[in-house]
Design an enzyme around this catalytic site. Structure first.
Site, PDB file in Angstrom:
ATOM      1  N   LYS A   1      -1.723  31.658 -48.001  1.00  0.00           N
ATOM      2  CA  LYS A   1      -2.929  31.808 -48.825  1.00  0.00           C
ATOM      3  C   LYS A   1      -3.316  30.513 -49.539  1.00  0.00           C
ATOM      4  O   LYS A   1      -4.515  30.225 -49.690  1.00  0.00           O
ATOM      5  CB  LYS A   1      -2.748  32.935 -49.840  1.00  0.00           C
ATOM      6  CG  LYS A   1      -1.744  32.667 -50.940  1.00  0.00           C
ATOM      7  CD  LYS A   1      -1.650  33.842 -51.894  1.00  0.00           C
ATOM      8  CE  LYS A   1      -0.619  33.596 -52.983  1.00  0.00           C
ATOM      9  NZ  LYS A   1      -0.957  32.473 -53.855  1.00  0.00           N
ATOM     10  N   THR A   2      -2.335  29.719 -49.974  1.00  0.00           N
ATOM     11  CA  THR A   2      -2.659  28.467 -50.665  1.00  0.00           C
ATOM     12  C   THR A   2      -3.362  27.509 -49.715  1.00  0.00           C
ATOM     13  O   THR A   2      -4.307  26.807 -50.095  1.00  0.00           O
ATOM     14  CB  THR A   2      -1.384  27.815 -51.233  1.00  0.00           C
ATOM     15  OG1 THR A   2      -0.736  28.737 -52.105  1.00  0.00           O
ATOM     16  CG2 THR A   2      -1.720  26.551 -52.002  1.00  0.00           C
TER      17      THR A   2
ATOM     18  N   ASP B   1      -7.005  33.001 -57.483  1.00  0.00           N
ATOM     19  CA  ASP B   1      -5.757  33.242 -56.772  1.00  0.00           C
ATOM     20  C   ASP B   1      -4.968  34.340 -57.481  1.00  0.00           C
ATOM     21  O   ASP B   1      -5.137  34.577 -58.676  1.00  0.00           O
ATOM     22  CB  ASP B   1      -4.945  31.943 -56.746  1.00  0.00           C
ATOM     23  CG  ASP B   1      -3.747  32.010 -55.814  1.00  0.00           C
ATOM     24  OD1 ASP B   1      -3.694  32.921 -54.964  1.00  0.00           O
ATOM     25  OD2 ASP B   1      -2.859  31.150 -55.937  1.00  0.00           O
ATOM     26  N   GLU B   2      -4.073  35.015 -56.749  1.00  0.00           N
ATOM     27  CA  GLU B   2      -3.197  36.063 -57.308  1.00  0.00           C
ATOM     28  C   GLU B   2      -4.010  37.099 -58.096  1.00  0.00           C
ATOM     29  O   GLU B   2      -3.646  37.507 -59.195  1.00  0.00           O
ATOM     30  CB  GLU B   2      -2.126  35.439 -58.217  1.00  0.00           C
ATOM     31  CG  GLU B   2      -1.259  34.397 -57.546  1.00  0.00           C
ATOM     32  CD  GLU B   2      -0.219  34.993 -56.609  1.00  0.00           C
ATOM     33  OE1 GLU B   2      -0.258  36.210 -56.343  1.00  0.00           O
ATOM     34  OE2 GLU B   2       0.641  34.224 -56.132  1.00  0.00           O
TER      35      GLU B   2
ATOM     36  N   GLN C   1       1.912  43.070 -53.776  1.00  0.00           N
ATOM     37  CA  GLN C   1       2.741  42.159 -54.567  1.00  0.00           C
ATOM     38  C   GLN C   1       2.366  42.187 -56.042  1.00  0.00           C
ATOM     39  O   GLN C   1       2.655  41.242 -56.784  1.00  0.00           O
ATOM     40  CB  GLN C   1       2.635  40.735 -54.012  1.00  0.00           C
ATOM     41  CG  GLN C   1       3.168  40.603 -52.597  1.00  0.00           C
ATOM     42  CD  GLN C   1       3.200  39.168 -52.120  1.00  0.00           C
ATOM     43  OE1 GLN C   1       4.019  38.372 -52.545  1.00  0.00           O
ATOM     44  NE2 GLN C   1       2.290  38.829 -51.216  1.00  0.00           N
TER      45      GLN C   1
ATOM     46  N   ARG D   1      11.096  37.581 -49.411  1.00  0.00           N
ATOM     47  CA  ARG D   1      11.537  36.230 -49.790  1.00  0.00           C
ATOM     48  C   ARG D   1      12.505  35.674 -48.746  1.00  0.00           C
ATOM     49  O   ARG D   1      12.754  34.478 -48.707  1.00  0.00           O
ATOM     50  CB  ARG D   1      12.259  36.230 -51.143  1.00  0.00           C
ATOM     51  CG  ARG D   1      11.499  36.715 -52.369  1.00  0.00           C
ATOM     52  CD  ARG D   1      10.146  36.086 -52.535  1.00  0.00           C
ATOM     53  NE  ARG D   1       9.113  36.924 -51.919  1.00  0.00           N
ATOM     54  CZ  ARG D   1       7.863  36.533 -51.705  1.00  0.00           C
ATOM     55  NH1 ARG D   1       7.498  35.309 -52.022  1.00  0.00           N
ATOM     56  NH2 ARG D   1       6.983  37.355 -51.165  1.00  0.00           N
TER      57      ARG D   1
END
Length: 759
Positions: free
Chosen positions: A57-58, A245-246, A276, A621
């Site tokens: 996503k970044t 973002d987020e 998330q 993770r």
């Protein structure tokens, strides 16, 4: 000339007269998947990018910004990009500068708080503030609240300043002013009415001091934009493109700010993943991202489902668990990195067996798989779980570091309880006495402690003995009464030590000194976590025969050689801390009902969904290897109880899992430390329950899960007495109920583990 980081020089124009290089927009699309490409090139109107874990996503955000600039659709000052941490904002800014040059430095790339502060510095006068206003951090805010409470003569032991500040912060996150909060709790309990009174005075003091706290930065930015249409219109006109973002982590105030700023151009791009969203305790509202399409029916939605981090086996496990949640954007993570290894599952006899096996598994991975220590991590649901794991890492001489947290024995509440224990064993322990004389706060401040110290020096006694002579030392009034009570409590605890086990003494310390009451009065997640740590300390004490043995052993553990805390160490952390990180090998421990999912979530569907999201975050993770552990029994507050395997284990398809417990030879429980010769006192397990068998030992069910209770029925609990069932859920060993007890209030109960019967 601007800095370049792309290896392909074709990205940059060759005109030597241009200080800012010309970027070819098409080359910015190279290497992107089709969904990523769609997210980068979309123009005109709202865009929701549902970015699964590890989906890049970044990269999408930074390429989208660069593409906007390269195509001329926006100039740098027309773009605002918002994220949640300064680190994330700095990384985003640097990536865009690397892509398009120094032109990007004029963009607003910042956290929510930084963006709001920037606006308020220019326009705070709209709200009557001077532009040089002060910002109170959490410590400043708590101090201000504490001062107000003292002026109102409110007992800070029953209602702590920290809990009051937490309540005020929560109100601000819900956009409730002091007056609106007062109206909301007008018929509520007395503590809430007191908080409302403190809130009003707190706001008045902030105004008089020309100060804002961190919550005010958000709330006042929204208030300022609402109050001045000209200011609002200027920001709306300026920011042609807004990227967030987020977005799943936004609260009500942040969501409102975003909607206001994007109202004119409507070029709002939000990136996030409902799966998330794990910060509900910080007021994050997952509905903001789930309801985005309702607010913007014309929104384009792009799903990023390709994961670039994990193997397909790990992703299949994550997909299976999260699919049980109802409130989410449906998606299915996939990868082109192959199936990978099966997930290794170990079913331990108890937390000590779990810790020892985890240590051996990490050593195996280090030697056989060639992984460095810093390529492996241990996750747990609560901080209290780290105690046994840390001890086993030390015994196995495996370097470790606790991320975003302190080692178990360095935590304030643990050090305080141990100081009381040392003071009971050694009545002249000055260091311990100075640590605990005003902990929890009892009004024996610096001035009183100085008088006690002076008296002790003049009379040849230790500081620890001085509180018994408080009047002679010059103390009077409330401070004298507090010192007398402190001395009395210590004498009482010393008398109890003759007849109590170390575990019972830790429980008595927490109870008699007021530590437990003080934490319960705070009624915050942090306070409850600290209370759990004290329970874990009591569990540690249960392994010793005398309080002196325990104190001496804890000194060795707490002061043992500090192993490498740098890059060459295992990382240990809670799963909340793990978000945003990745490791080749991840161990998730404590997969049992009431541990993970946490007991607070068992009777609340929304909380349970968040626990499942937390599991999804933890699993994703892991890059190559995932290891899961559960224990058939676990000690809490020194009491050993049978444990039920987590529902999350049952939700992972069996074909993905290698239950290695079944292939291990049975072995007996032993708490023997081979290096020190220390042996624990837990006789039930030292006498020989088989560990690591992979099959469940007989669970001592109370039978309450078979009652098939209905709402409204009267029941009797062996400890809490009579009560009324107010809610039921689940079945079999997963059956649970909420019961409102006549004398002990509402309790959430796992019925298979509860001594409950019909009245």
């Amino acid at each position: 000339m601007s800095r370049r980081s792309f290896s392909d020089d074709a990205l940059w124009g060759d005109d030597p007269e241009n200080e800012v290089p010309t970027l070819d927009p098409n080359l910015l699309l190279e290497g992107l998947t089709e969904p990523q490409r769609q997210a980068v090139i979309q123009r005109n109107g709202p865009l929701l990018v549902v970015a699964g874990a590890g989906s890049g996503k970044t990269r999408v955000l930074t390429r989208r910004i660069a593409h906007l600039l390269a195509t001329g659709d926006a100039r740098s000052f027309e773009i605002m990009a918002i994220t949640f941490t300064n680190k994330a904002a700095d990384e985003m800014r640097h990536r865009v500068v690397d892509l398009v040059g120094d032109e990007a430095k004029s963009m607003w790339v910042s956290t929510f708080h930084s963006a709001c502060l920037r606006m308020l510095r220019s326009h705070a006068d709209v709200l009557g503030y001077e532009r040089g206003f002060t910002i109170y951090d959490a410590g400043d805010a708590e101090t201000a609240v504490d001062r107000i409470m003292k002026e109102l003569d409110i007992d800070t032991k029953r209602l702590s300043p920290r809990s009051v500040h937490a309540a005020i912060s929560a109100a601000k996150n819900e956009m409730l002013s002091a007056d609106r909060y007062a109206d909301k709790v007008s018929g509520d309990n007395p503590n809430h009415r007191r908080i409302a009174e403190i809130y009003k005075l707190y706001e008045r003091r902030l105004r008089l001091a020309n100060a804002m706290d961190f919550d005010d930065l958000l709330l006042n930015a929204v208030a300022m934009l609402r109050a001045d249409a000209t200011v609002l219109e200027s920001y709306q006109r300026r920011f042609k493109y807004l990227l967030v973002d987020e977005f799943q982590d936004t609260n009500g105030v942040q969501n409102e700010l975003v909607l206001m700023l994007a109202a004119q151009h409507r070029n709002l791009c939000v990136v996030g993943d409902s799966d998330q969203s794990i910060y509900r305790f910080r007021a994050a509202d997952v509905r903001n991202i789930l309801q985005f399409e309702q607010r913007f029916p014309d929104a384009e939605v792009v799903l990023l489902e390709q994961n670039f981090r994990s193997t397909q086996t790990i992703l299949d496990a994550a997909n299976a668990v999260i699919a049980k949640n109802a409130s989410r954007h449906a998606k299915n993570l996939f990868t082109d990195q192959g199936l990978g290894e099966k997930i290794r599952l170990y079913r331990a006899g108890d937390e000590y067996d779990e810790g020892r096996w985890v240590a051996s598994e990490l050593r195996r991975a280090h030697s056989e798989l060639g992984l460095n220590w810093n390529q492996m991590a241990i996750f747990y649901r609560t901080n209290a779980q780290s105690r046994v794991l840390e001890e086993e890492m030390l015994r196995a001489r495996i370097p470790y570091r606790v991320i975003s947290g302190m080692r178990f024995y360095d935590r304030k509440e643990v050090k305080t309880a141990l100081a009381y224990a040392r003071l009971i064993v050694n009545p002249r322990d000055e260091a311990s006495a100075r640590r605990v004389i005003n902990e929890p706060k009892r009004g024996i401040g610096d001035v009183a402690q100085t008088k006690l110290g002076t008296f002790a020096a003049e009379n040849g006694i230790s500081f620890a003995e001085a509180p018994k002579h408080a009047a002679a030392a010059g103390l009077s009034g409330k401070v004298l009464a507090a010192a007398d009570k402190f001395a009395f409590v210590l004498d009482e605890l010393r008398a109890m030590a003759n007849d109590m086990s170390p575990r019972e003494m830790i429980e008595a310390i927490v109870r008699e000194t007021g530590m437990g009451d003080a934490l319960r009065a705070e009624n915050t997640d942090e306070a409850m976590s600290r209370l759990e740590n004290l329970g874990e300390l009591a569990s540690a004490a249960a392994q010793y025969d005398t309080l002196l043995d325990f104190v001496e052993r804890m000194a060795l553990v707490a002061d043992s050689d500090q192993l490498d805390g740098g890059a060459g160490a295992i990382s240990m952390m809670t799963m909340h801390v793990a978000k945003g990180l990745e490791f080749p090998l991840v161990v998730i421990t404590g997969l049992e009902e009431t541990i993970f999912p946490h007991k607070r979530a068992l009777s609340d569907d929304a909380e349970l969904e968040e626990e499942r999201r937390l599991c999804y975050v933890g699993v994703t993770r892991a890059m190559k290897y995932l290891v899961l552990t559960q224990a058939w029994s676990r000690t809490m507050w020194g009491q050993r109880a049978d444990a039920i395997p987590s529902r999350f284990l049952q939700e992972i398809p069996a074909e993905l899992v290698d239950d290695i417990s079944k292939s291990l030879p049975l072995r007996r429980a032993s708490f023997q430390d081979e290096e020190s010769g220390f042996a624990g006192r837990n006789s039930e397990f030292a006498q020989g329950r088989a560990f690591g068998s992979g099959s469940a030992p007989p669970v001592r069910s109370t039978g309450a899960e078979e009652l098939k209770l209905a709402v409204g029925e009267r029941v009797v609990h062996d400890r809490y007495g009579l009560g009324t069932v107010t809610k039921t859920a689940g079945s079999g060993t997963g059956a649970r109920a909420t019961v409102d007890f006549d004398e002990h209030g509402s309790k959430q109960l796992m019925l298979a583990m509860t001594p409950l019967r019909r009245a």
